[in-house]
Design a protein around this motif. Structure first.
Motif, short mmCIF file in Angstrom:
data_model
loop_
_atom_site.label_atom_id
_atom_site.label_comp_id
_atom_site.label_asym_id
_atom_site.label_seq_id
_atom_site.Cartn_x
_atom_site.Cartn_y
_atom_site.Cartn_z
N ARG A 124 -39.36 33.00 12.28
CA ARG A 124 -39.84 34.06 13.17
C ARG A 124 -40.22 33.44 14.51
O ARG A 124 -40.87 32.40 14.57
N CYS A 125 -39.76 34.05 15.59
CA CYS A 125 -40.12 33.54 16.92
C CYS A 125 -41.53 34.03 17.23
O CYS A 125 -41.74 35.21 17.56
N ALA A 126 -42.48 33.13 17.15
CA ALA A 126 -43.89 33.49 17.22
C ALA A 126 -44.34 33.92 18.61
O ALA A 126 -45.41 34.52 18.75
N THR A 127 -43.53 33.63 19.64
CA THR A 127 -43.93 33.99 21.00
C THR A 127 -43.06 35.09 21.60
O THR A 127 -43.29 35.51 22.73
N SER A 128 -42.08 35.55 20.86
CA SER A 128 -41.16 36.56 21.41
C SER A 128 -41.85 37.91 21.55
O SER A 128 -42.63 38.32 20.69
N ARG A 129 -41.51 38.62 22.60
CA ARG A 129 -42.01 39.98 22.79
C ARG A 129 -41.07 41.01 22.16
O ARG A 129 -41.38 42.20 22.17
N LEU A 130 -39.95 40.58 21.63
CA LEU A 130 -38.99 41.51 21.05
C LEU A 130 -39.27 41.73 19.58
O LEU A 130 -39.65 40.80 18.86
N VAL A 131 -39.01 42.94 19.12
CA VAL A 131 -39.11 43.22 17.70
C VAL A 131 -37.86 42.71 17.00
O VAL A 131 -36.84 42.41 17.62
N ASN A 132 -37.96 42.61 15.68
CA ASN A 132 -36.79 42.29 14.86
C ASN A 132 -35.92 43.54 14.77
O ASN A 132 -36.30 44.52 14.14
N PRO A 133 -34.74 43.55 15.39
CA PRO A 133 -33.96 44.79 15.48
C PRO A 133 -33.35 45.24 14.16
O PRO A 133 -32.83 46.35 14.08
N VAL A 134 -33.38 44.38 13.12
CA VAL A 134 -32.82 44.78 11.83
C VAL A 134 -33.92 45.06 10.80
O VAL A 134 -33.63 45.21 9.61
#
Length: 329
Positions: A232-242
């Motif tokens: 999991r990208c702990a700093t990403s602002r994006l949700v998991n699209p799947v």
């Protein structure tokens, strides 16, 4: 009036759906007088539809706050008085799926998760995954600050999803040649298939920039191990699209504020929603092999469906489980 004259009149005076439309980029929060003046300017120029879009220079922490939504409402009210229509541009800057980070704030488990793979050759018992690079780096520091908290990519929650022992291309070719002259019997099951070996992996040591995989025992001769790991990208602002839960959360965080602020205009002045390139970030890494040029978005339901469909076997690769080439640089 003839059909030709009617068509000509419609061409000269198109309705809002057939007149020019515009992106209205906001780099700062405009005041009410500026909003009303610019909407009128668009109308006077023949523009009959617009979408407000907050660009990178717009303070990300102000996206969808009370002041932003109030300004959007002023724009819509002005457009309504002029007979224009408005579209909801559905995210900050572009790339639908993050709501400027609002969707994952307080919901770390919903941040984008990706599937990577580590190949370990015959005789080996360890493999590494390193040098993960986000394609967002190509857009510069401002884009990194937009996609990632602190502008830094950091990974967490590493786990093994699927471990395979695969016959190498060379071994498969030798077996087929031997079988052709009748010196060996056909192997049980499909030639070249991959057997799942979940017990193959002893441990995976994850870090913010990669991971290290250790096997219980060395890979047999004539084979290689492929260990699929996710993080999991702990700093990403994006949700998991799947992840359906993450998508629902994005709708709640990114769309509901517009519905609350502009809902009485929905279906009239607010006539459409605009989706802009919904996709995950692309990630490459130093040891990547094969034709797929990026890690892929992942959710645990994918591993479940693979096991339900194929059990402990996976279909034959063509050519048989080719290792491809290792990325350099």
């Amino acid at each position: 009036m003839s059909a030709h004259e009617t068509a000509l009149r419609r061409f000269r005076n198109p309705d809002p759906w057939h007149a020019p439309a515009a992106y209205w980029f906001w780099h700062r929060l405009p005041d009410e007088d500026t909003i009303r003046a610019q909407v009128r300017q668009m109308h006077d120029a023949g523009i009959r539809s617009f979408q407000v879009q907050a660009r990178l220079s717009y303070p990300i922490e102000g996206y969808l706050d009370d002041d932003y939504l109030a300004a959007c409402r002023t724009a819509v009210e002005t457009a309504a008085g002029l007979g224009m229509i408005v579209g909801i541009y559905d995210d900050y800057n572009w790339q639908t799926g993050h709501a400027a980070g609002r969707a994952v704030t307080g919901h770390d488990e919903l941040r984008e998760r990706h599937l990577f793979w580590v190949r370990i050759p015959a005789g080996g018992s360890e493999g590494s995954l390193s040098g993960i690079r986000s394609a967002t780096e190509n857009l510069g520091p401002a884009a990194m600050d937009w996609h990632y908290e602190g502008g830094v990519v950091a990974w967490a929650d590493w786990r093994v999803e699927y471990a395979l022992v695969v016959e190498t291309a060379e071994a498969a070719e030798a077996a087929e040649a031997a079988e052709a002259i009748g010196t060996v019997e056909a192997a049980e099951g499909e030639q070249g298939a991959a057997a799942e070996r979940p017990e193959l992996v002893d441990r995976v040591d994850g870090a913010s920039d990669g991971c290290h995989v250790r096997l219980v025992e060395p890979v047999p001769d004539g084979a290689e191990a492929i260990v699929f790991v996710s993080a999991r990208c702990a700093t990403s602002r994006l949700v998991n699209p799947v992840d359906p839960v993450a998508v629902d959360r994005f709708i709640e965080a990114g769309y509901q504020p517009f519905a609350d602020a502009l809902g009485d205009f929905f279906g009239s002045t607010v006539a459409y929603m605009f989706f802009d390139q919904p996709h995950a970030v692309f990630y490459d890494w130093a040891e990547r092999t094969g034709d797929l040029r990026s890690a892929m978005p992942f959710h645990e339901s994918l591993a479940v469906s693979i096991r339900e469909r194929w059990g402990g076997r996976t279909p034959r690769c063509s050519p048989p489980c080719s290792t491809g080439t290792t990325r350099s640089g």
